[in-house]
Design an enzyme around this catalytic site. Sequence first.
Site, PDB file in Angstrom:
ATOM      1  NE  ARG A   1      59.453  30.944  54.965  1.00 34.73           N
ATOM      2  CZ  ARG A   1      60.030  31.640  53.980  1.00 34.73           C
ATOM      3  NH1 ARG A   1      61.333  31.637  53.844  1.00 34.73           N
ATOM      4  NH2 ARG A   1      59.294  32.340  53.144  1.00 34.73           N
TER       5      ARG A   1
ATOM      6  CE  LYS B   1      51.343  39.222  54.519  1.00 36.11           C
ATOM      7  NZ  LYS B   1      52.439  38.938  53.579  1.00 36.11           N
TER       8      LYS B   1
HETATM    9  N1  BES Z   1      51.113  34.502  53.109  1.00 36.79           N
HETATM   10  C1  BES Z   1      52.268  35.122  52.594  1.00 36.79           C
HETATM   11  C2  BES Z   1      52.506  34.816  51.115  1.00 36.79           C
HETATM   12  C3  BES Z   1      51.489  35.335  50.135  1.00 36.79           C
HETATM   13  C4  BES Z   1      51.749  36.484  49.412  1.00 36.79           C
HETATM   14  C5  BES Z   1      50.339  34.625  49.869  1.00 36.79           C
HETATM   15  C6  BES Z   1      50.839  36.927  48.481  1.00 36.79           C
HETATM   16  C7  BES Z   1      49.435  35.080  48.941  1.00 36.79           C
HETATM   17  C8  BES Z   1      49.675  36.219  48.237  1.00 36.79           C
HETATM   18  C9  BES Z   1      53.499  34.635  53.358  1.00 36.79           C
HETATM   19  O1  BES Z   1      53.292  34.334  54.687  1.00 36.79           O
HETATM   20  C10 BES Z   1      54.501  35.742  53.321  1.00 36.79           C
HETATM   21  O2  BES Z   1      54.216  36.775  53.848  1.00 36.79           O
HETATM   22  N2  BES Z   1      55.646  35.491  52.712  1.00 36.79           N
HETATM   23  C11 BES Z   1      56.683  36.460  52.616  1.00 36.79           C
HETATM   24  C12 BES Z   1      58.001  35.776  52.891  1.00 36.79           C
HETATM   25  C13 BES Z   1      59.156  36.717  53.050  1.00 36.79           C
HETATM   26  C14 BES Z   1      58.982  37.560  54.267  1.00 36.79           C
HETATM   27  C15 BES Z   1      60.425  35.907  53.152  1.00 36.79           C
HETATM   28  C16 BES Z   1      56.654  37.058  51.223  1.00 36.79           C
HETATM   29  O3  BES Z   1      56.362  36.330  50.270  1.00 36.79           O
HETATM   30  O4  BES Z   1      56.866  38.255  51.099  1.00 36.79           O
HETATM   31 MN    MN Z   2      53.432  36.054  55.908  1.00 43.92          MN
END
Ligand code: BES
Ligand code: MN
Length: 487
Positions: free
Chosen positions: A345, A271
């Site tokens: 997931r 990230k």
């Molecule tokens: N934990 C994150 C989602 C999240 C984002 C929670 C902001 C709280 C605040 C999750 O694991 C994630 O990173 N999801 C990705 C999925 C994508 C790579 C398909 C996302 O939402 O960008």
């Molecule tokens: Mn994630």
Amino acid sequence: VKAVLKRPSNAATIRTDLLAVLLAGPDATLPAAAQALDTKMGGALARAIASGIATAKAGSGTLVPAPKGVPAQAVVLIGLGDGERDDFEAAGRTLGKQAGEARAARAAVLIPDGTDAASSRALVEGTSYGAYRYLPHKAKDPQAAPALSELTLVGSGISSAEVARATATAIAVSAARDLVNAPSNHLTPSDMAARARRLAAEIPGLTCTVLDEKALRRMKAGALLAVAQGSAEPPRMIVMRYQPQGAVKGKKLLGLVGKAMTFDSGGISIKPSSHMEDMKMDMGGGAAVIEGAGLIARLGLALPFIAIVPSAENMPSGTAVKPGDVITAMNGKTIEVINTDAEGRLILADALTYAVREGATHIVDMATLTGAIVVAIGDVYAGLYGSDADWTDAVKAAGETTGDLCWHMPMHKGYDPLIRSKVADLSNSSNKREAGSVYAAQFLREFTDGKPWCHIDVAGTAMIGGAGTGFGVRLIAELAAGMAAKR
Ligand code: BES
Ligand code: MN
Ligand code: ZN
């Protein structure tokens, strides 16, 4: 905050640090029960209302110091708006906040005649919410006054059982907030497991089993293990079971599943650094499930459940799972890992499989699953997905009753191309920037074996303004209460 019930005849004689008087709309009339108090205060309350300083605007608060002769230190006039349940919760939050600012250890509130039990409970829960602080990592201030610890409810419309229920609820929500607020170096997957074990040790009928790496390998939990393999912290699958006394076995078994990434760096698909610190909250779904499960058992609701919380840390390293890797989930389905940041997931896939295998008949999972749901609906509603209309309605209604609002989002096989892979049974991510929260739900559904199932994406609601909310704890308890009543 512990709530206690009292029925004094005269508000003017209540000995407390902060006495709250609620002003109902539209014209903020001073309740009859506060008239004698106002007389003792030389009409200061009526003047604050007449001058427009104090209003009925829901959640507004006006502090009025009490003169000598009044045993309360101060009075706070709090707007009650239209007197809906949510207005009582907002009034409580204001009371909790004011108590913090006034350094009040004890508060009391006059409950208007005719207030229903749900609203009285909302007032207690709101007060606890407003008074909450997260301070374990701050230097102890020797001057600091004790936080609000006791709330006296003054009125006739609420039973002591309801007050006890509200107190237990407030404590469970605060505990979930503590977990969400805890930094990931202070709350590892093993620490999450320890919290669940402690609840099980405290509460009759509640048990906890924790599956470690070895057990997970034996069970072929390939998705959870793949997510965890880049971290020095080993994963855990936390399993809580509740069998209330006298409840018949073999009918409905509620299955609660909660995502508990104690930190989500994104892994190799790392990230951006901005706000990455917030990813300590990626266990918010698991926190709600653990504390919600504890609350059901603490209230002694006559409904058996199994709660499953997969927990891990998502880190980039030489041992981490890599984009393009193909892994095999517990149910045998293969998954191409397109994006290691779509890890929630994956761990839920194995937890859902486990819930089905253990006989869950009605499943609800909570997870901080996608940034896309935050973009879509922000922090007011969580996203709700479901495979069964009745079950989805029940979950939505439980959220509305308790203030954990859920918005019903669509599912459709037309979204399935987004979870297809050329090389495996499923793909964990799509490179198309569309319907991100929907296809995450679509992916989870592949692991539910056709059982009535709901998924609540709490990415926007588990943490607001950098602080945990405890979202979902009350929804879970309300859902269980509803199911118990129908049995
Ligand atoms: N934990 C994150 C989602 C999240 C984002 C929670 C902001 C709280 C605040 C999750 O694991 C994630 O990173 N999801 C990705 C999925 C994508 C790579 C398909 C996302 O939402 O960008
Ligand atoms: Mn994630
Ligand atoms: Zn995550």
